[in-house]
Design an enzyme around this catalytic site. Structure first.
Site, PDB file in Angstrom:
ATOM      1  N   SER A   1      40.189  29.340  45.058  1.00  0.00           N
ATOM      2  CA  SER A   1      40.871  29.668  43.794  1.00  0.00           C
ATOM      3  C   SER A   1      42.141  29.136  43.882  1.00  0.00           C
ATOM      4  CB  SER A   1      40.908  31.323  43.618  1.00  0.00           C
ATOM      5  OG  SER A   1      39.676  31.667  43.386  1.00  0.00           O
TER       6      SER A   1
ATOM      7  N   TYR B   1      30.190  32.723  40.179  1.00  0.00           N
ATOM      8  CA  TYR B   1      30.096  31.141  40.009  1.00  0.00           C
ATOM      9  C   TYR B   1      28.875  31.136  38.702  1.00  0.00           C
ATOM     10  CZ  TYR B   1      32.815  30.290  44.161  1.00  0.00           C
ATOM     11  OH  TYR B   1      33.800  30.018  45.117  1.00  0.00           O
TER      12      TYR B   1
ATOM     13  N   ARG C   1      34.352  36.296  46.796  1.00  0.00           N
ATOM     14  CA  ARG C   1      35.076  36.440  45.615  1.00  0.00           C
ATOM     15  C   ARG C   1      35.013  37.981  45.261  1.00  0.00           C
ATOM     16  NH1 ARG C   1      35.444  31.170  41.756  1.00  0.00           N
ATOM     17  NH2 ARG C   1      36.942  30.003  43.087  1.00  0.00           N
TER      18      ARG C   1
ATOM     19  N   GLN D   1      41.155  38.547  47.520  1.00  0.00           N
ATOM     20  CA  GLN D   1      41.823  37.391  46.706  1.00  0.00           C
ATOM     21  C   GLN D   1      43.124  36.721  47.238  1.00  0.00           C
ATOM     22  OE1 GLN D   1      42.886  39.906  43.122  1.00  0.00           O
ATOM     23  NE2 GLN D   1      41.190  39.253  42.078  1.00  0.00           N
TER      24      GLN D   1
ATOM     25  N   ASP E   1      41.639  33.813  49.089  1.00  0.00           N
ATOM     26  CA  ASP E   1      40.819  33.044  48.429  1.00  0.00           C
ATOM     27  C   ASP E   1      41.372  31.531  48.404  1.00  0.00           C
ATOM     28  OD1 ASP E   1      38.930  31.762  46.641  1.00  0.00           O
ATOM     29  OD2 ASP E   1      38.577  33.274  45.351  1.00  0.00           O
TER      30      ASP E   1
END
Length: 372
Positions: A133, A229, A122, A127, A130
């Site tokens: 996500s 996280y 992350r 991004q 990902d």
């Protein structure tokens, strides 16, 4: 290089790893794409769509398994299917290597180069790759719709000739990607929303969506991992956390739980006593059901009524929006392939943080530092 795409066969799985739109982009870059017949059917991507994009639609699953150079899937293929892959084949899918060490050993023995879509770091540069996500956003959105559908009340305030109905109260536990999307969706549907997370860093994001952030004083303890996280708390902090949640759960019509800890069972946030103290007809939607659940009474894949409270334990929520889930996953996959493939060949450059952390096995060795 031949890029192979299988039809997913796991229960509840309706997504496909590659959409015709991305197939077209890969073919323009000089790759050959073979797609198993009806691979995209459950997501409303037809074989003709793949043919129009330039892909070869293959009837035999074995033909893809034995001849592909890069295999793209959502779920990990079975051991029998892995054994049919050529040495040096690149497998990209959700591997969950921390939870399945025996799979890692099998991949090493078979000399399969594997990349875990669940292991994408992350960081800002990753991004667009990902997938966790992407899928979490869909799960959070769908969880709010499930809660609204199961609740026997309006979500928004309603002013009628018979009187005014107050808005329902929603409590979202966990303010990661899924939680934030659940907050936003509940808010759009008109409910009053509270949210809890052990990471004080997310307070501003929660409040920006119009929800109230439930704060618990946990001292100076670091509550967030390097990857962003939530960390697992010690027992005394867990008790403080549950005490705060209990107080807010009593007055909630809806609770949506989204808390997960990478590589560990989901943390217990809602005890049976909390469920007993909720109003009859209240609804709990436990997104973490597949990982053991955040509620003590959750049953994965089932909707149960305990102490007059409806507890929903959905599995594979992204598959319920399979068309858009496939589109997002496919774009995540395309971004990763663009990093990996250089001039028509795979380049495992482990100086690159993304490739280092995402590559689980390569040339019979364990690569990702998270497994060492």
């Amino acid at each position: 290089m031949i890029v192979g795409v299988l039809k997913e066969t796991a229960e509840h799985e309706r997504r496909v790893a590659l959409t015709p739109e991305v197939t077209d982009q890969l073919i323009k870059q000089g790759l050959n794409v073979w797609v198993e017949k009806d691979a995209g059917l459950a997501s409303n991507f037809l074989d003709q769509h793949y043919k129009d994009s330039g892909a070869k639609v293959v009837s035999g699953r074995n033909e893809i398994l034995t001849q592909t150079d890069i295999l793209l899937t959502i779920q990990t293929p079975s051991n029998e299917e892995l054994k049919k892959l050529k040495k040096g084949t690149i497998l990209i899918c959700f591997l969950w290597a921390l939870q399945h060490p025996e799979l890692v050993e099998e991949l090493k023995e078979l000399e399969i180069s594997s990349l875990g879509m669940d292991a994408i770091p992350r960081i800002s540069r990753a991004q667009n790759m990902d997938a966790l996500s992407s899928m979490s956003s869909i799960a959070g959105y769908k969880s709010a719709l499930i809660a609204a559908n199961e609740l026997d009340k309006y979500l928004p305030m309603m002013m009628t000739a018979a009187g005014t109905i107050p808005p329902s109260k929603a409590l979202v536990l966990g303010a990661g990607v899924a939680g934030l999307q659940a907050i936003a969706t509940c808010k759009r549907l008109g409910s009053v929303v509270e949210a809890f997370d052990i990471r004080p860093e997310v307070k501003e994001q929660v409040e920006s969506l119009g929800a109230k952030f439930v704060e618990v004083e946990l001292g100076e303890e670091d509550t967030q991992t390097e990857g962003g996280y939530a960390k697992e708390l010690d027992k005394s902090k867990q008790d403080l956390q549950r005490e705060a949640i209990h107080k807010h759960a009593k007055k909630s019509d809806i609770i949506i739980t989204t808390a997960l800890i990478p590589g560990r069972p989901a943390p217990l946030l809602i005890t049976e006593q909390m469920v007993k103290d909720m109003a009859p007809g209240s609804v709990i939607v436990d997104i973490a059901a597949e990982n053991g659940g955040n509620c003590e009474l959750t049953e994965a894949g089932k909707t149960v009524i305990k102490h007059d409270v409806k507890i929903v334990g959905p599995v594979n929520l992204p598959s319920r929006l399979s068309h858009h889930a496939s589109k997002l996953y496919s774009k995540n996959m395309y971004a990763l392939l663009n990093l990996l493939i250089k001039e028509g060949k795979a380049d495992f450059d482990f100086e690159d943080e993304i490739l280092l952390k995402t590559t689980i096995t390569h040339q019979g060795k364990t690569i990702s530092p998270m497994l060492k």
